[in-house]
Scaffold this active site. Structure first.
Site: not given
Ligand code: MOS
Length: 737
Positions: A238, A465, A631, A703
């Protein structure tokens, strides 16, 4: 029929659920020692004294490292500052200066984790405190512009905002704020460092193995080829694992000092420390329009917090520059310093917070003009990128609005706030636009067809992941003409061909073309071998006449006469057939503006007495090129939306204004959405092909899922309650009268 695109289960799913997938902290090396990071308890000042004797005398202790004993690093530990993707200033025990609470100030290494923890608790540290700036409200009184904002100017101006405002029939001017948030991947940061002479191996949970190698090598002053970084699995990144933080280098130093492998794992509370966060933003937004709804002026002024060590900017106004047609527009970014750790990328940095302001303001304008929110957005639809003037590589946003609205049942929405109810519950319907850049970088891959007829394909990418491993296996299987179970794809190792950071939603779009190219090249070598082999059923044919399907090779015109790849290779020397390819974006990258787009619709149910909000339903429709796996792709978009619910309703790090510590630095008090918070989420992916982004027509999707969600929910809350909440998260106290 192509395997790519199909809703294949994760190729690493079984390994993960059975526990045979080893995450970074789960490697066990002979003689491995355990390190615990000790962190500051003040927000600003200097270490006056560290008493280490008691800790050093504890059982099993191998090393107590402080700024008095740590080895001096090249350039004071700042040799790697300025490197992409982020020039982090690390805290490597090089001096006594403390810039934030939770800054690493010592490292204790022992034979077991428990011994290290016990010894760490015996360190006595005294500080000379200085006044700390911890309050964003006062810090933003003195701001300064960042040098650049993601390679763009901090400020932009087109047309004349003042005259655009004068000619408007309606205007909205408002301030939107978003709090500090912390990444909470299930797997915390973890590093194991092991030296073999002058060679360093790091098992590190990272979004960028090549970046870890470069940064650690530079920081320690050693050649990069003496560092190997291994990371086959990541339990969520993230953005916080997109940069190298202090603990990685500290583990490497400690391992060298004690002459044993050292494991350093951050605990959950340390995740609220020196490993990045989403900073505060305060966003002043002005939008004005004529009676027809056409925007005449827009101004977006962003102030975000950063640390005293480094300038890191949350680029919240970038979306405003490109999402709608508007002749008169000003945007700006400013920084305000706090005695907190340095912020960093957090899922859609800029877009997640920026679209909250932009898409809330447009909703407010729709009420002022008494227009339908979708109609208002369509009235300002950007047929090309308003910032660069370039055509879009592809854009299906109209189709997203249409399909999303239809599926959601937007038509049943009565525009008046508080006009919809279910029993006593207030019902609100809101929507917003989603968007994220479709990035792509250079990447390389190697494909090897093995004598047994299977293939091994690799690239030094990472799977956070998200399903990277799975989609690359699919792409490789198609290109090789092999069934899925005959292809093994591996990643997460600097020994593999280099790939970019798994950040900026670019892994699929960057690595898949390289995998496809390498697999295609290996296949071509195999075909050439067959054509030249008199015993082969395709002998003497041309390459186009050869089909490979399911591991069998045949002439297209005569598929009955076939032979297996293994048979062919055995007859021709039994050696693996290998191909390496590197791919990069071509001139299309400069000629077009590349973005994914989407429309998010949210239905909230609000208790009129208690102000509790439940997100009953989200429908989101995206134009994101070709989905490589329906999926994992849907799951990833859904995960982004879930995080959007967190952004809208729950997430906020509370900084203690006296000491600068995160008071809710744990998963009990830092609220993230749980299953009970999530109603139904429905994903639509519209048909979109984008041959300009890459050979697979695939845009990144990591994102975009979180973008627009904050505003869609805030807009739905307004529709339900008549309360416009401009300060995230929308907690019940802000909704109650
Ligand atoms: Mo993303 S916030 O560019 O890992």
């Amino acid at each position: 029929m192509s395997i790519t695109g199909q809703a294949i289960d994760r190729t690493d799913g079984r390994r993960k659920v059975t526990g045979t997938a080893h995450y970074s902290a789960e490697h066990s090396l002979p003689r491995m020692a355990h390190a615990v990071m000790v962190q500051s308890t003040i927000a600003n000042g200097r270490i006056a004294m560290i008493e280490t004797a008691a800790a050093s005398g504890m059982p099993g202790v191998l090393l107590v490292m402080t700024h008095l004993t740590a080895p001096t690093l090249p350039a004071g530990g700042k040799a790697a500052a300025g490197n992409p993707p982020a020039g982090r200033i690390l805290n490597l025990l090089q001096d006594e200066r403390v810039h934030y609470n939770n800054q690493p100030v010592a490292l204790v290494v022992a034979d077991t984790l428990e011994h290290a923890q016990a010894a760490a608790s015996r360190l006595r540290i005294e500080y000379r405190q200085e006044a700390a700036q911890l309050d964003f409200a006062s810090a933003r009184m003195s701001t300064y512009p960042p040098e650049k904002v993601k390679n763009e100017e901090a400020d932009t101006c087109r047309g004349d905002v003042e005259s655009g405002e004068r000619n408007a029939a309606a205007r909205v001017e408002a301030v939107y704020t978003t709090p500090i948030e912390h990444h909470n991947p299930m797997e915390p940061h973890a590093t194991i460092a092991a030296w073999d002479g002058a060679h360093l191996t790091l098992y590190d949970s990272t979004q960028y193995v090549a970046g870890v190698r470069t940064t650690v090598a530079k920081t320690l002053g050693m050649p990069p080829d003496k560092v190997r970084v291994i990371c086959p699995y990541v339990g969520g990144g993230f953005g916080c694992k997109g940069s190298v933080w202090s603990h990685v280098v500290l583990a490497a130093i400690a391992a060298r000092e004690v002459g044993r492998p050292v494991k350093l794992v951050l605990d959950r509370q340390q995740m609220f420390g020196p490993v990045g966060h989403r900073p505060n933003t305060e966003q002043h937004f002005l939008v004005a329009a004529g009676l027809d709804g056409k925007f005449t002026a827009m101004r977006h002024s962003v102030t975000a917090s950063t640390s005293f060590m480094e300038d890191w900017i949350e680029p919240s106004a970038l979306t405003t520059r490109m999402l709608y047609e508007c002749p008169n527009q000003q945007t700006s970014h400013r920084l305000a310093k706090l005695n907190v750790a340095t912020p960093t990328f957090m899922r859609a940095p800029g877009e997640a917070t920026g679209t909250f302001a932009l898409e809330s303001a447009i909703d407010e304008l729709a009420y002022a003009l008494q227009m339908d929110p979708i109609g208002l957005r369509l009235q300002n639809y950007a047929e090309q990128d308003p910032q660069s003037g370039k055509p879009w590589s592809s854009k299906s946003l109209r189709e997203c609005y249409r399909t999303g609205a239809e599926r959601f049942g937007w038509a049943r929405r009565t525009p008046q706030p508080r006009s919809m109810r279910k029993g006593d519950t207030l019902v609100g319907l809101g929507m917003a636009t989603a968007t994220y850049p479709a990035n792509r970088s250079k990447a390389a891959a190697r494909a090897t067809i093995l004598p047994d007829g299977t293939a091994m394909v690799c690239s030094g990418s990472q799977d956070l992941g998200t399903g990277t491993c799975t989609i690359m296996t699919q792409v490789a299987a198609d290109a090789l003409g092999l069934p899925l179970d005959k292809v093994r794809f591996e990643l997460g190792d600097t020994d593999f061909p280099p790939a970019p950071v798994s950040g900026g939603s670019q892994s699929a779009a960057s690595v898949a073309p390289a995998v496809q190219a390498a697999a295609t090249a290996a296949r071509l070598k195999l075909v050439r071998m067959a054509l030249a082999d008199p015993a082969s059923p395709v002998s003497g044919a041309s390459t186009e006449d050869v089909v490979i399907e399911n591991g069998w090779l045949a002439r297209r015109a005569d598929p009955q006469r076939r032979e297996s790849i293994a048979t062919l290779i055995a007859r021709n020397g039994g050696q693996p057939i290998e191909a390496f390819m590197e791919t990069e974006p071509g001139e299309e990258k400069e000629k077009y503006a590349h973005h994914g787009f989407g429309a998010v619709f949210a239905e909230v149910h609000v208790d009129p007495d208690l102000g509790t909000i439940r997100v009953e339903r989200v429908v989101a429709s995206y134009g994101i090129g070709r989905l490589l796996n329906r999926k994992t792709g849907h799951s990833q978009l859904m995960g982004g939306i879930v995080w959007g619910v967190g952004l809208a309703l729950f997430e906020q790090t509370e900084i203690d204004l006296r000491y600068g510590r995160a008071v809710n630095g744990n998963l009990a008090e830092y609220h993230v959405p749980v299953n009970a918070d999530i109603g139904s989420i429905e994903i639509i992916v519209v048909d979109e092909d984008d041959p300009r982004i890459n050979s697979l027509g695939a845009k990144g999707i990591g994102e975009i899922g979180i973008t627009g969600v904050g505003a869609a929910i805030a807009n739905a809350v307004y529709h339900a309650t008549g309360k416009r909440v401009r300060d995230l998260p929308i907690t019940l106290d802000k909704v109650m009268d």
